[in-house]
Design a protein around this motif. Structure first.
Motif, PDB file in Angstrom:
ATOM      1  N   MET A   1       0.837  -1.037   0.150  1.00  0.00           N
ATOM      2  CA  MET A   1       0.033   0.088  -0.076  1.00  0.00           C
ATOM      3  C   MET A   1       0.925   1.396  -0.122  1.00  0.00           C
ATOM      4  O   MET A   1       0.604   2.210  -0.581  1.00  0.00           O
ATOM      5  N   GLU A   2       2.125   1.230   0.734  1.00  0.00           N
ATOM      6  CA  GLU A   2       3.010   2.456   0.954  1.00  0.00           C
ATOM      7  C   GLU A   2       3.527   2.628  -0.478  1.00  0.00           C
ATOM      8  O   GLU A   2       3.829   3.671  -0.948  1.00  0.00           O
ATOM      9  N   ILE A   3       3.979   1.690  -1.353  1.00  0.00           N
ATOM     10  CA  ILE A   3       4.336   1.773  -2.521  1.00  0.00           C
ATOM     11  C   ILE A   3       3.450   2.532  -3.437  1.00  0.00           C
ATOM     12  O   ILE A   3       3.820   3.505  -4.351  1.00  0.00           O
ATOM     13  N   GLU A   4       2.296   2.057  -3.473  1.00  0.00           N
ATOM     14  CA  GLU A   4       1.160   2.765  -4.374  1.00  0.00           C
ATOM     15  C   GLU A   4       0.958   4.073  -3.816  1.00  0.00           C
ATOM     16  O   GLU A   4       0.985   4.988  -4.915  1.00  0.00           O
ATOM     17  N   GLU A   5       1.016   4.289  -2.569  1.00  0.00           N
ATOM     18  CA  GLU A   5       0.777   5.813  -2.381  1.00  0.00           C
ATOM     19  C   GLU A   5       1.899   6.622  -2.633  1.00  0.00           C
ATOM     20  O   GLU A   5       1.922   7.719  -2.977  1.00  0.00           O
ATOM     21  N   LEU A   6       3.155   6.084  -2.623  1.00  0.00           N
ATOM     22  CA  LEU A   6       4.310   7.063  -3.218  1.00  0.00           C
ATOM     23  C   LEU A   6       4.130   7.143  -4.636  1.00  0.00           C
ATOM     24  O   LEU A   6       4.651   8.504  -5.059  1.00  0.00           O
ATOM     25  N   LYS A   7       3.936   6.189  -5.306  1.00  0.00           N
ATOM     26  CA  LYS A   7       3.750   6.518  -6.741  1.00  0.00           C
ATOM     27  C   LYS A   7       2.658   7.512  -7.130  1.00  0.00           C
ATOM     28  O   LYS A   7       2.644   8.075  -8.006  1.00  0.00           O
ATOM     29  N   TYR A   8       1.479   7.345  -6.179  1.00  0.00           N
ATOM     30  CA  TYR A   8       0.601   8.269  -6.527  1.00  0.00           C
ATOM     31  C   TYR A   8       0.930   9.786  -6.304  1.00  0.00           C
ATOM     32  O   TYR A   8       0.834  10.490  -7.050  1.00  0.00           O
ATOM     33  N   LYS A   9       1.507  10.022  -5.322  1.00  0.00           N
ATOM     34  CA  LYS A   9       2.160  11.217  -4.862  1.00  0.00           C
ATOM     35  C   LYS A   9       3.272  11.686  -6.026  1.00  0.00           C
ATOM     36  O   LYS A   9       3.269  12.886  -5.858  1.00  0.00           O
ATOM     37  N   ALA A  10       4.054  10.881  -6.530  1.00  0.00           N
ATOM     38  CA  ALA A  10       5.001  11.261  -7.405  1.00  0.00           C
ATOM     39  C   ALA A  10       4.383  11.650  -8.808  1.00  0.00           C
ATOM     40  O   ALA A  10       4.794  12.448  -9.141  1.00  0.00           O
ATOM     41  N   ASN A  11       3.162  11.046  -9.130  1.00  0.00           N
ATOM     42  CA  ASN A  11       2.418  11.517 -10.218  1.00  0.00           C
ATOM     43  C   ASN A  11       1.799  12.680 -10.093  1.00  0.00           C
ATOM     44  O   ASN A  11       1.832  13.313 -10.977  1.00  0.00           O
ATOM     45  N   ILE A  12       1.165  12.886  -9.034  1.00  0.00           N
ATOM     46  CA  ILE A  12       0.502  14.185  -8.734  1.00  0.00           C
ATOM     47  C   ILE A  12       1.508  15.109  -8.629  1.00  0.00           C
ATOM     48  O   ILE A  12       1.331  16.213  -9.179  1.00  0.00           O
ATOM     49  N   LYS A  13       2.821  15.190  -8.222  1.00  0.00           N
ATOM     50  CA  LYS A  13       3.927  16.098  -8.035  1.00  0.00           C
ATOM     51  C   LYS A  13       4.288  16.326  -9.511  1.00  0.00           C
ATOM     52  O   LYS A  13       4.501  17.415  -9.787  1.00  0.00           O
ATOM     53  N   SER A  14       4.614  15.297 -10.462  1.00  0.00           N
ATOM     54  CA  SER A  14       4.918  15.380 -11.631  1.00  0.00           C
ATOM     55  C   SER A  14       3.843  16.328 -12.565  1.00  0.00           C
ATOM     56  O   SER A  14       4.176  17.105 -13.387  1.00  0.00           O
ATOM     57  N   LEU A  15       2.651  15.992 -12.169  1.00  0.00           N
ATOM     58  CA  LEU A  15       1.427  16.518 -12.907  1.00  0.00           C
ATOM     59  C   LEU A  15       1.461  17.913 -12.592  1.00  0.00           C
ATOM     60  O   LEU A  15       1.266  18.720 -13.451  1.00  0.00           O
ATOM     61  N   HIS A  16       1.373  18.382 -11.546  1.00  0.00           N
ATOM     62  CA  HIS A  16       1.499  19.681 -10.955  1.00  0.00           C
ATOM     63  C   HIS A  16       2.436  20.434 -11.444  1.00  0.00           C
ATOM     64  O   HIS A  16       2.506  21.575 -11.933  1.00  0.00           O
ATOM     65  N   ILE A  17       3.701  20.042 -11.487  1.00  0.00           N
ATOM     66  CA  ILE A  17       4.891  20.508 -12.251  1.00  0.00           C
ATOM     67  C   ILE A  17       4.756  20.817 -13.555  1.00  0.00           C
ATOM     68  O   ILE A  17       4.961  21.996 -14.372  1.00  0.00           O
ATOM     69  N   LEU A  18       4.323  19.867 -14.370  1.00  0.00           N
ATOM     70  CA  LEU A  18       3.894  20.051 -15.819  1.00  0.00           C
ATOM     71  C   LEU A  18       2.820  21.038 -16.058  1.00  0.00           C
ATOM     72  O   LEU A  18       2.941  21.892 -16.825  1.00  0.00           O
ATOM     73  N   LEU A  19       1.790  21.126 -15.099  1.00  0.00           N
ATOM     74  CA  LEU A  19       0.855  21.952 -15.207  1.00  0.00           C
ATOM     75  C   LEU A  19       1.150  23.462 -14.905  1.00  0.00           C
ATOM     76  O   LEU A  19       0.628  24.308 -15.883  1.00  0.00           O
ATOM     77  N   VAL A  20       2.279  23.646 -13.869  1.00  0.00           N
ATOM     78  CA  VAL A  20       2.501  25.045 -13.776  1.00  0.00           C
ATOM     79  C   VAL A  20       3.380  25.464 -15.104  1.00  0.00           C
ATOM     80  O   VAL A  20       3.052  26.639 -15.373  1.00  0.00           O
ATOM     81  N   LEU A  21       4.263  24.482 -15.635  1.00  0.00           N
ATOM     82  CA  LEU A  21       4.900  25.065 -16.686  1.00  0.00           C
ATOM     83  C   LEU A  21       4.021  25.379 -18.159  1.00  0.00           C
ATOM     84  O   LEU A  21       4.136  26.266 -18.660  1.00  0.00           O
ATOM     85  N   SER A  22       3.090  24.272 -18.318  1.00  0.00           N
ATOM     86  CA  SER A  22       2.138  24.529 -19.365  1.00  0.00           C
ATOM     87  C   SER A  22       1.160  25.828 -19.051  1.00  0.00           C
ATOM     88  O   SER A  22       0.963  26.556 -20.029  1.00  0.00           O
TER      89      SER A  22
END
Length: 178
Positions: A1-22
């Motif tokens: 469960m913790e690995i899935e949570e870390l992947k989810y948080k990493a994907n959210i962070k990547s999404l937010h960075i790309l959204l800000v740049l876009s």
């Protein structure tokens, strides 16, 4: 469960960075296209009365830019505004935002092909735009937003956390009468 949570948080962070740049990129294009569309008649009149204001190497570029119809700039600004709306919706993790952004960006890529000379087409812009759309698709799909299912990180009441288990054993129940 913790690995899935870390992947989810990493994907959210990547999404937010790309959204800000876009958002920065699209916002600058929106301002530029809107300014060009609204000021085009004034710029055409000014340049016609003062053709020697710019150096010779810029003169041909300015003349080509002034020949583009005003509606083209305003339509581009409208599509950039739709892209911004899509970005805001994606920030809120809505799949409609991805669809809105993708449709607006694809129309912005096609617009010069349909209405302008082929010399206005930037193949690098098309490739970069397609790459960004593909990365948004990857991130939104990894987050489970395009499949229709919602992914949550928060523990539910059925899953006790470590703090709840230790507190239940040590504290007496509050239902007892004294």
């Amino acid at each position: 469960m913790e690995i899935e949570e870390l992947k989810y948080k990493a994907n959210i962070k990547s999404l937010h960075i790309l959204l800000v740049l876009s958002f920065i990129n699209t916002g600058l294009y929106l301002i530029s296209e809107l300014f060009s569309g609204l000021c085009l008649p004034w710029m055409q009149e000014y340049y016609a009365s003062n053709p020697s204001m710019l150096p010779e190497e810029y003169s041909q570029l300015v003349q080509r830019s002034l020949q583009i119809p005003q509606w083209y700039y305003l339509l581009s600004a409208l599509l950039d505004a739709a892209s911004v709306v899509g970005l805001v919706l994606m920030w809120r993790l809505r799949k409609n935002g991805f669809h809105c952004y993708t449709l607006a960006k694809l129309l912005l890529m096609i617009l010069p092909l349909l209405f302008l000379d082929r010399s206005y087409i930037g193949i690098g812009n098309i490739m970069l735009g397609a790459l960004v759309i593909a990365y948004y698709f990857f991130l939104m799909r990894a987050l489970g937003l395009l499949s229709g299912e919602r992914v949550t990180i928060l523990p539910t009441k059925e899953e006790p956390t470590e703090n709840n288990e230790s507190n239940d054993e040590d504290t007496p129940s509050q239902d007892t009468d004294e």
